[in-house]
Design a protein around this motif. Sequence first.
Motif, short mmCIF file in Angstrom:
data_model
loop_
_atom_site.label_atom_id
_atom_site.label_comp_id
_atom_site.label_asym_id
_atom_site.label_seq_id
_atom_site.Cartn_x
_atom_site.Cartn_y
_atom_site.Cartn_z
N UNK A 76 10.49 -9.30 10.30
CA UNK A 76 11.61 -9.80 9.48
C UNK A 76 11.17 -11.03 8.68
N UNK A 77 10.49 -11.95 9.33
CA UNK A 77 10.10 -13.21 8.71
C UNK A 77 9.07 -13.02 7.61
N UNK A 78 8.20 -12.04 7.79
CA UNK A 78 7.09 -11.92 6.84
C UNK A 78 7.52 -11.42 5.48
N UNK A 79 8.73 -10.91 5.34
CA UNK A 79 9.19 -10.59 4.00
C UNK A 79 9.28 -11.86 3.15
N UNK A 80 9.50 -13.00 3.80
CA UNK A 80 9.58 -14.25 3.05
C UNK A 80 8.28 -14.54 2.32
N UNK A 81 7.15 -14.16 2.91
CA UNK A 81 5.87 -14.35 2.23
C UNK A 81 5.85 -13.57 0.92
N UNK A 82 6.38 -12.35 0.95
CA UNK A 82 6.32 -11.50 -0.25
C UNK A 82 7.26 -11.97 -1.34
N UNK A 83 8.14 -12.93 -1.04
CA UNK A 83 9.04 -13.48 -2.05
C UNK A 83 8.37 -14.57 -2.88
N UNK A 84 7.21 -15.06 -2.44
CA UNK A 84 6.49 -16.08 -3.20
C UNK A 84 5.84 -15.41 -4.41
N UNK A 85 6.21 -15.77 -5.62
CA UNK A 85 5.69 -15.06 -6.80
C UNK A 85 4.18 -15.18 -6.94
N UNK A 86 3.55 -14.07 -7.27
CA UNK A 86 2.15 -14.11 -7.69
C UNK A 86 2.16 -14.17 -9.22
N UNK A 87 2.14 -15.39 -9.73
CA UNK A 87 2.37 -15.60 -11.15
C UNK A 87 1.32 -14.95 -12.04
N UNK A 88 0.08 -14.79 -11.53
CA UNK A 88 -0.97 -14.22 -12.37
C UNK A 88 -0.83 -12.71 -12.52
N UNK A 89 -0.11 -12.06 -11.61
CA UNK A 89 0.14 -10.62 -11.77
C UNK A 89 1.44 -10.36 -12.52
N UNK A 90 2.37 -11.28 -12.38
CA UNK A 90 3.63 -11.13 -13.09
C UNK A 90 3.39 -11.16 -14.59
N UNK A 91 2.45 -11.99 -15.03
CA UNK A 91 2.15 -12.11 -16.45
C UNK A 91 0.67 -11.86 -16.66
N UNK A 92 0.13 -12.18 -17.81
CA UNK A 92 -1.28 -11.94 -18.07
C UNK A 92 -1.72 -12.86 -19.21
N UNK A 93 -2.98 -12.80 -19.56
CA UNK A 93 -3.52 -13.64 -20.63
C UNK A 93 -3.16 -15.11 -20.44
N UNK A 94 -3.24 -15.59 -19.20
CA UNK A 94 -2.90 -16.98 -18.86
C UNK A 94 -1.46 -17.33 -19.20
N UNK A 95 -0.59 -16.36 -19.25
CA UNK A 95 0.79 -16.63 -19.64
C UNK A 95 1.57 -17.41 -18.60
N UNK A 96 1.02 -17.56 -17.38
CA UNK A 96 1.72 -18.39 -16.40
C UNK A 96 1.54 -19.88 -16.69
N UNK A 97 0.59 -20.25 -17.54
CA UNK A 97 0.31 -21.65 -17.82
C UNK A 97 1.31 -22.16 -18.86
N UNK A 98 2.13 -23.11 -18.47
CA UNK A 98 3.20 -23.59 -19.34
C UNK A 98 2.93 -24.99 -19.89
N UNK A 99 1.83 -25.60 -19.51
CA UNK A 99 1.52 -26.95 -19.96
C UNK A 99 0.73 -26.97 -21.25
N UNK A 100 -0.14 -27.98 -21.38
CA UNK A 100 -0.88 -28.19 -22.63
C UNK A 100 -2.30 -27.67 -22.57
N UNK A 101 -2.65 -26.90 -21.52
CA UNK A 101 -4.06 -26.50 -21.36
C UNK A 101 -4.52 -25.45 -22.36
N UNK A 102 -3.64 -24.56 -22.78
CA UNK A 102 -4.09 -23.42 -23.57
C UNK A 102 -3.22 -23.21 -24.81
#
Length: 605
Positions: free
Chosen positions: A50-76
């Motif tokens: 039951x508890x381990x579903x909580x791990x799967x709720x943590x977003x994997x931002x690099x798979x959700x988006x692509x081409x460094x689209x998870x980076x929201x700052x001034x790096x790219x």
Amino acid sequence: MKRYSFMIIACSLMLAIAGMTGCTRYLDRAPAADVSPTDAFINFNNFQGFTEELYSLVPEYTSKTWACNWILGDEIIHKTGVTWLNEQLDNGDSWSWTTGEWISWLDAPGYNPDPTTGFGKGLWPNSWYGIHKANLGLANIDKLSGTQEEKDLIKGQLLFFRGWFHFELMTYWGGLPFIDTVLSPSVKLEIPRLSCQAMADRVASDFRAAADLLPINWDNTDAGKATLGKNQLRLTKLAALGYLGKNYLYAGSPLMNRSSTGNAGFDANYCKKSAEAFAELLKLVDNGQTWVKLADFSHYSDLFYTNGGSFIPGYPEAIFQNPVYSSWFAGCPWGPSSVFAEGNIGGGYASPNARFVENYGMANGLPIDDPESGYNPNDPWVNRDPRFYHDIVIDRDQIIKGSAPADKEKFRYANLATNGFSRDNSAIGRTGYLLRKLTPMTANNIDNFPNNYMHLSYMRLADVYLMYAEAVLQGYGSATSTGPDYISAEAALNKVRARCGAGMVAAKFVADKEKFMSEIIRERAMELGFEEEFRYNDLRRWLLAGQLKYREKTAIDFDRDVNGKPINIKERVLVTRKFEDKNYWLPLKINDVNLYLEFPQNPGY
């Protein structure tokens, strides 16, 4: 808020069952779990499922988006003509975090319970669901029949995740309600938004309790023997202490302090609490009580990608990571930051912002604008910090590793001059630089893209050393203070520099509090740039994101002389991010703020 609570409560019986499938590789469900949701809580095997579903709720931002689209700052900066969130923020449109499902890892159309993929994971909806699920587990903790160790492990994980989801929500949207009970649909919602610091105090209680319950190493527990040697991603005391310190540091930072009290400076008391939590963590590292340590610089890339290897990137430095999924972009030419040699065919649409690249100082440890640094603007890529050469592709770097057909041989070395073949002014290379930190150089269309897997950590040890340095400096007022009976801020920052072989912080910076803070800002850029949202959140919490030098994204134009050296170097502004004071927080969804009066919109929206 009410809409989320009604949905998750109505579905609680179904989700209690579905949640046990969240980590089928760890433990099997009880035979009757499909018909009786209470079976989820009767023993450790089921409760852990039951508890381990909580791990799967943590977003994997690099798979959700692509081409460094998870980076929201001034790096790219991306290719021209795209509508990704980074570009929308450049246009001053903070609403875009929720206007398109594919555009950001911050939102998703709904919770996706499939544990085999990183898709469909959105921080906003997953956090509210995760908070509910953690509260549901805590409300049923007394039903668990097992050893004290088993009870501590379950409760520690539940408390950590309840604190973590609240902390992440606060980081992007400011102070929100703290939910510590299972909401009933029969109860009228009147839960007020808290100030950032009031919310941080509640979060801190969860992290502190979790730290007291969780083990330093799961391999050394009886329960952890079931997955011996495969516990890298499991929550530990270090993760709880790390986020306890980060939570306090954020609460004491100028943005959160201003939002709570009107004071736009650091809050020394919160920074002292932060330093104490980090010191407790770092002493465990120093005493060899954990496998966590700074990675050798010769294996620095192992923190970010596999290059065809079969390990989880991050070891031995990762403190908290999201689960590993089979990534869609492994070996794919459209991976998040692939390097392309032959005219940049394919994807790889992100280029390092030339202004951000200026953060990389000299090998002697001095910033490039220091008159004693030895920096030569006419030969700008000589004697730079070792991380510069690890992270950034510069003109004439070798890109192709293997053999190439005769007509492709010219692409072996990057040509990033203004009219060079590695320079696509509408796509990759448009700034005069390419990014190599997150993928191997062989990720190009001639070396055939290795079966590479990229996995970035939410928290790693170098980040902790630098947060500790900041907390000590702002809490105790000096870079040389040993703060909570541990090393000084200067020593902590220098540990990170020593790992890569860069020069130590110069005495003139150590002696001046403001100058030392400027070195912390620059060091965090060099060490943590292009990873997750460290930079985006740092610039916001420091109240620096509105300054022009952090809003401009630039390119360097240059020619080559007869010896191939860069000449006629000029910086050119490509984009200036539009930024108002309201943009320090993301707006809340309109449907959510209309649910009840005590849940108002963020100011300015």
